[in-house]
Design a protein around this motif. Structure first.
Motif, mmCIF file in Angstrom:
data_model
loop_
_atom_site.group_PDB
_atom_site.id
_atom_site.type_symbol
_atom_site.label_atom_id
_atom_site.label_comp_id
_atom_site.label_asym_id
_atom_site.label_seq_id
_atom_site.Cartn_x
_atom_site.Cartn_y
_atom_site.Cartn_z
ATOM 1 N N GLU A 1 1.286 56.865 -96.550
ATOM 2 C CA GLU A 1 0.306 56.336 -95.591
ATOM 3 C C GLU A 1 -1.058 56.408 -96.277
ATOM 4 O OE1 GLU A 1 0.101 58.968 -92.154
ATOM 5 O OE2 GLU A 1 -0.943 60.493 -93.307
ATOM 6 N N ALA B 1 -3.827 57.186 -94.701
ATOM 7 C CA ALA B 1 -4.689 58.085 -93.929
ATOM 8 C C ALA B 1 -5.187 59.304 -94.718
ATOM 9 C CB ALA B 1 -3.933 58.564 -92.690
ATOM 10 N N GLN C 1 -0.980 48.931 -95.246
ATOM 11 C CA GLN C 1 -1.491 49.421 -93.964
ATOM 12 C C GLN C 1 -2.977 49.102 -93.828
ATOM 13 O OE1 GLN C 1 -0.428 53.660 -94.106
ATOM 14 N NE2 GLN C 1 1.042 53.263 -92.474
ATOM 15 N N GLU D 1 -5.779 51.081 -91.825
ATOM 16 C CA GLU D 1 -5.968 52.280 -91.006
ATOM 17 C C GLU D 1 -7.457 52.587 -90.839
ATOM 18 O OE1 GLU D 1 -2.169 54.956 -91.121
ATOM 19 O OE2 GLU D 1 -3.314 55.321 -92.937
ATOM 20 N N GLU E 1 1.439 48.634 -84.208
ATOM 21 C CA GLU E 1 0.345 49.539 -84.587
ATOM 22 C C GLU E 1 0.462 50.821 -83.773
ATOM 23 O OE1 GLU E 1 -3.570 47.885 -84.702
ATOM 24 O OE2 GLU E 1 -4.559 49.815 -84.384
ATOM 25 N N GLU F 1 -6.820 58.034 -84.598
ATOM 26 C CA GLU F 1 -6.333 57.164 -85.662
ATOM 27 C C GLU F 1 -5.836 55.829 -85.105
ATOM 28 O OE1 GLU F 1 -2.229 57.838 -87.391
ATOM 29 O OE2 GLU F 1 -3.393 57.773 -89.238
ATOM 30 N N SER G 1 -3.635 52.842 -86.672
ATOM 31 C CA SER G 1 -2.867 52.595 -87.894
ATOM 32 C C SER G 1 -1.972 51.368 -87.725
ATOM 33 C CB SER G 1 -2.012 53.831 -88.199
ATOM 34 O OG SER G 1 -1.182 53.573 -89.298
#
Ligand code: GAP
Length: 445
Positions: free
Chosen positions: A150, A152, A199, A201, A268, A307, A309
């Motif tokens: 990810e 993030a 992604q 994010e 999402e 978040e 995402s």
């Protein structure tokens, strides 16, 4: 009238029109890996740009970041991925197929029978989804790194850098778009679930007392984003995670779901991740990631994270599936991709009615002028009707045709993809007319 496209039809259109190809096709293909062709890369870039503008340009308090894919391996211990990012895997001893134990009927797990061939299934075992590789020439434990699953974590580990160098004050957000990798056990449905994907994010850092308020705000904003992008409301819904679905870091979570041709699925995720990530990175890195809030009388705290995402490649699939439409026009089937004009790979097609008598030259001039502002494509091959249909199939929202009258009075016909309406417009007014039509665009349901 709403139509629903079958996956076979969509995959075939994507190949035929240069949106998406099977990876390494000449070698027989690599399962679940896909390449974006000339139309696909334009569409993907435009979806990304649309998101980026929405999230950064339209918000004073959100900045961007582009972190590396390879990160220190301790990041993934701190994040919980080494321990928790697993799926339960079962193998069939007979047909050798692999399944996620939580995605096949419980009865098959209990009786150890394969849902495909009736053969014997192994006991479930936990399988970590992260791809491991090695940094440097030696392949030993000390050199092991992961491809990020990810984007993030790249944001959390840069939290302090951004606060100190971009002078951001809580509440603020950091946005990032990039590749992520997961060794998914089952990949199917085209680009919906792949091992390599992208992604989009955004992590929004807030005071712990304001987490619920910002969670609600982002849930609504993100839902509205898809409608603004032209996705039909009737195909979107919110789904709240039950206690058994919540990720280990989440206090509350909603998915924005889309009704794909294979059913309602996550598009999402919006999570309230509390102070889990910053606290864990503090613990593992031994660095102070707390925040001193001078707007709150010097209070020191660890911000909570809201978040948002989204999958970029999954959004591309959503946009394609939602745009596909078929209708009958004068006894023939018209396939039209009703893409939002800001997302369409080509904005305007320019066509001389015939090649001769100076029409091609004039059409070229019109294209040269238009391409300063728009993706303008010139096509002189074949009957005009067929040229329109080719553009309809890739979702080009506007067509400009240069005919004999154009030579006399410098007007052209402007054709609208959705309604097929044609209006006579002075060449000089084309850019303004197109700009206005883009700004006023509404999906016809
Ligand atoms: N940082 C939180 C996170 O990664 P996630 O729900 O695992 O949450 C977020 O992933 C989004 O990424 C999903 O909603 C989906 O759109 C996309 N995504 C996740 N796994 C994917 C895969 N294997 N292929 C394509 N997109 C994927």
């Amino acid at each position: 009238m709403e139509s629903s496209v079958s996956m076979d039809t969509l995959v075939s259109l994507c190949k035929r029109r240069g949106f998406i190809y099977q990876s390494s096709e000449i070698y027989g293909g690599l399962s679940s890996a896909w390449d974006y062709g000339p139309m696909g890369v334009e569409l993907k870039n435009r979806v990304q740009k649309y998101w980026w503008r929405e999230m950064t340009q339209f918000h004073d308090n959100i900045v961007g970041l582009d972190a590396s894919i390879l990160m220190h391996p301790r990041v993934w211990e701190a994040s919980g991925h080494v321990e928790n990012f697993t799926d339960p895997l079962v193998d069939c001893r007979k047909c050798k197929q692999r399944f996620r134990a939580d995605q096949i009927p419980e009865e098959n797990i209990r009786s150890h029978t394969c849902p495909e061939c009736g053969g014997e299934l192994t006991d479930p075992r936990q399988f970590n989804l992260m791809f491991k590789t090695h940094l440097g020439p030696l392949e030993n434990d000390g050199s092991a790194v992961y491809l990020r699953p990810e984007t993030a974590q790249g944001i959390y580990v840069n939290f302090k850098n951004v606060v100190q160098t971009a002078r951001m004050r809580v509440p603020f957000g950091i946005a990032q778009v990039g590749k992520a990798f997961r060794n998914e056990i089952t990949t199917k449905n085209f680009i919906f679930r792949t091992c390599e994907f992208e992604q989009m994010e955004m992590q929004f850092f807030v005071h712990p007392s304001e987490d619920e308020q910002y969670f609600e705000q982002w849930k609504q904003e993100r839902y509205d984003f898809y409608r603004k992008m032209g996705i039909r409301d009737s195909r979107l819904r919110l789904h709240q995670h039950g206690p058994d679905e919540l990720a280990h870091y989440a206090k509350i979570a909603f998915d924005i779901e889309y009704e794909f041709p294979f059913g309602w699925k996550e598009l999402e995720g919006i999570h309230n991740r509390t102070d889990y990530d910053l606290s864990r990175h503090m613990e593992y890195s031994k660095k102070d990631l707390s925040y001193l809030d001078d707007l709150r009388g010097g209070e020191r705290y660890i911000p909570y994270v809201i978040e948002t995402s989204a999958g970029l490649t999954r959004t591309v699939l959503t946009v394609l599936a939602d745009a596909y439409d078929e209708e009958e026009v004068e006894g023939e089937k018209r396939v039209v991709m009703r893409l939002h004009p800001e997302l369409a790979p080509i904005t305007v097609g320019v066509f001389p009615l015939v090649k001769k008598d100076g029409l091609a030259e004039l059409a070229r001039e019109v294209q040269q002028d238009l391409r300063r502002d728009f993706a303008a494509f010139y096509d002189q091959g074949g009957a005009i009707g067929r040229r329109y249909r080719r553009q309809d199939e890739i979702g080009t929202p506007f067509g400009v045709t240069i005919d004999y009258q154009s030579k006399e009075d410098h007007t052209v016909t402007l054709r609208y993809r959705d309604t097929m309406e044609q209006v006579r417009v002075p060449i000089a007014e084309l850019p303004d007319r197109i700009r206005r039509a883009i700004a006023e665009y509404r999906r016809v349901e």
